[in-house]
Enzyme design. Sequence first.
Site, mmCIF file in Angstrom:
data_model
loop_
_atom_site.group_PDB
_atom_site.id
_atom_site.type_symbol
_atom_site.label_atom_id
_atom_site.label_comp_id
_atom_site.label_asym_id
_atom_site.label_seq_id
_atom_site.Cartn_x
_atom_site.Cartn_y
_atom_site.Cartn_z
ATOM 1 N NE ARG A 103 -3.864 0.631 1.517
ATOM 2 C CZ ARG A 103 -4.743 0.692 2.636
ATOM 3 N NH1 ARG A 103 -4.935 1.411 3.799
ATOM 4 N NH2 ARG A 103 -6.166 -0.107 2.062
ATOM 5 C CG HIS A 130 -8.599 0.358 -3.519
ATOM 6 N ND1 HIS A 130 -7.714 -0.872 -3.075
ATOM 7 C CD2 HIS A 130 -8.820 0.512 -1.678
ATOM 8 C CE1 HIS A 130 -7.291 -1.258 -1.336
ATOM 9 N NE2 HIS A 130 -8.757 -0.201 -1.123
ATOM 10 C CD GLN A 133 -13.446 -2.154 -1.615
ATOM 11 O OE1 GLN A 133 -11.749 -1.793 -0.708
ATOM 12 N NE2 GLN A 133 -13.967 -2.432 -1.087
ATOM 13 C CG ASP A 224 -13.567 6.173 -1.482
ATOM 14 O OD1 ASP A 224 -13.332 5.510 0.550
ATOM 15 O OD2 ASP A 224 -12.431 6.158 -1.392
ATOM 16 C CB CYS A 264 -14.031 1.049 -0.198
ATOM 17 S SG CYS A 264 -13.798 2.583 -0.465
ATOM 18 N NE ARG A 292 -10.171 -5.240 -0.360
ATOM 19 C CZ ARG A 292 -9.692 -4.317 0.347
ATOM 20 N NH1 ARG A 292 -10.085 -3.680 1.166
ATOM 21 N NH2 ARG A 292 -7.958 -4.673 0.590
HETATM 22 N N1 CP Z 1 -11.833 -0.694 1.818
HETATM 23 C C1 CP Z 1 -9.736 -0.801 2.455
HETATM 24 O O1 CP Z 1 -9.439 -0.582 1.879
HETATM 25 O O2 CP Z 1 -9.969 -0.995 3.293
HETATM 26 P P1 CP Z 1 -8.755 -0.409 4.330
HETATM 27 O O3 CP Z 1 -7.816 1.204 4.308
HETATM 28 O O4 CP Z 1 -9.569 -0.487 6.387
HETATM 29 O O5 CP Z 1 -7.201 -1.557 4.065
HETATM 30 N N1 NVA Z 2 -10.210 6.450 -1.622
HETATM 31 C C1 NVA Z 2 -9.307 6.102 0.180
HETATM 32 C C2 NVA Z 2 -9.611 4.657 0.229
HETATM 33 C C3 NVA Z 2 -9.730 3.718 1.454
HETATM 34 C C4 NVA Z 2 -9.848 2.555 1.162
HETATM 35 C C5 NVA Z 2 -7.729 6.521 0.706
HETATM 36 O O1 NVA Z 2 -7.339 6.402 -0.827
HETATM 37 O O2 NVA Z 2 -8.113 6.883 1.653
#
Ligand code: CP
Ligand code: NVA
Length: 306
Positions: A103, A130, A133, A224, A264, A292
């Site tokens: 990430r 993502h 997701q 989101d 999400c 997930r």
């Molecule tokens: N939806 C998602 O990726 O959640 P987290 O940021 O908690 O991993």
């Molecule tokens: N758009 C959000 C998604 C989190 C799962 C972010 O990037 O923070």
Amino acid sequence: MRHFLDIADWQANEISQLLTNAQRLKAELKKNGTNDPVLKGKTLAMVFEKPSLRTRASFDVGMQQLGGFSVYLGPSEIGFNKRESVADIARVLSGYADVVMARVFQHKHLKQLAQYASVPVINGLSDESHPCQALADALTIVETFGRMDGLKVAYVGDGNNVAASLMMICAKLGARFAIASPNRYTLAEAAFQKAVQNMTVPVPIESFSTAEKAVANADVVYTDTWVSMGQEAERDEKIRHFVHFQVTAQLMSLAKPNAIFMHCLPAHRGEEVTDEVADGKQSAIFRQAENRLHAQKALLIRLLKQ
Ligand code: CP
Ligand code: NVA
């Protein structure tokens, strides 16, 4: 060797196969309480530059349910191009782990990881996309309606990483996609073009400046956070632009009567969605979060066993 950096890199039939396998793994787990330990002895390295609940927990639990292990490396352990170069991180992790999930703030760092790693690399969220997701989202939609093709998916809110991957999986699997965002926060033109280029069959992709237009007659209403991780400094400015983009019960009433609400997560209740919708009968958010786990297990098996 395959990586999983973007939905666009995978063919529609490969994605459909992942969804079928995810459904089989989910049914097997529900029935037996376990899965076959097909990843026995395999190790996943998880690299996080940002916080996570779902991504970290679902990958960790998923590896364990398949007989493998995971190692967590948080922001204080690894600094991309700060403590050491991305290329060196990739080479070192390849010596310990059979697969790497990362990430990251910058999508280009995922590409570098994949370039220098000798094991598969999975995108656990970047500034651009993502895809894990989106896989779980598609699994949730297919579970609900039996298909993606021919459905209308409406996304209300920020044109961000989650929106881009959702649009891409809709294009791959034949769902119509409508997005409503304040003008300056819609998806980039390049993202729309890429989705059109990746369509399996021609389906409309529409962009609106009012939520009501996008949601009309939708099968899925998705939102989101308005402020993604790393954008905290823009928070006050962004929220001002998004006040008319909250998913409320009234907005949901414009979608089809059997429409589902998706997010999400994490949700910022009272901002992009009301409690009434998030906790309402149409909400699929916790099944979506659970998915997930099942979707990523199918992905891990695909990357490690074939
Ligand atoms: N939806 C998602 O990726 O959640 P987290 O940021 O908690 O991993
Ligand atoms: N758009 C959000 C998604 C989190 C799962 C972010 O990037 O923070």
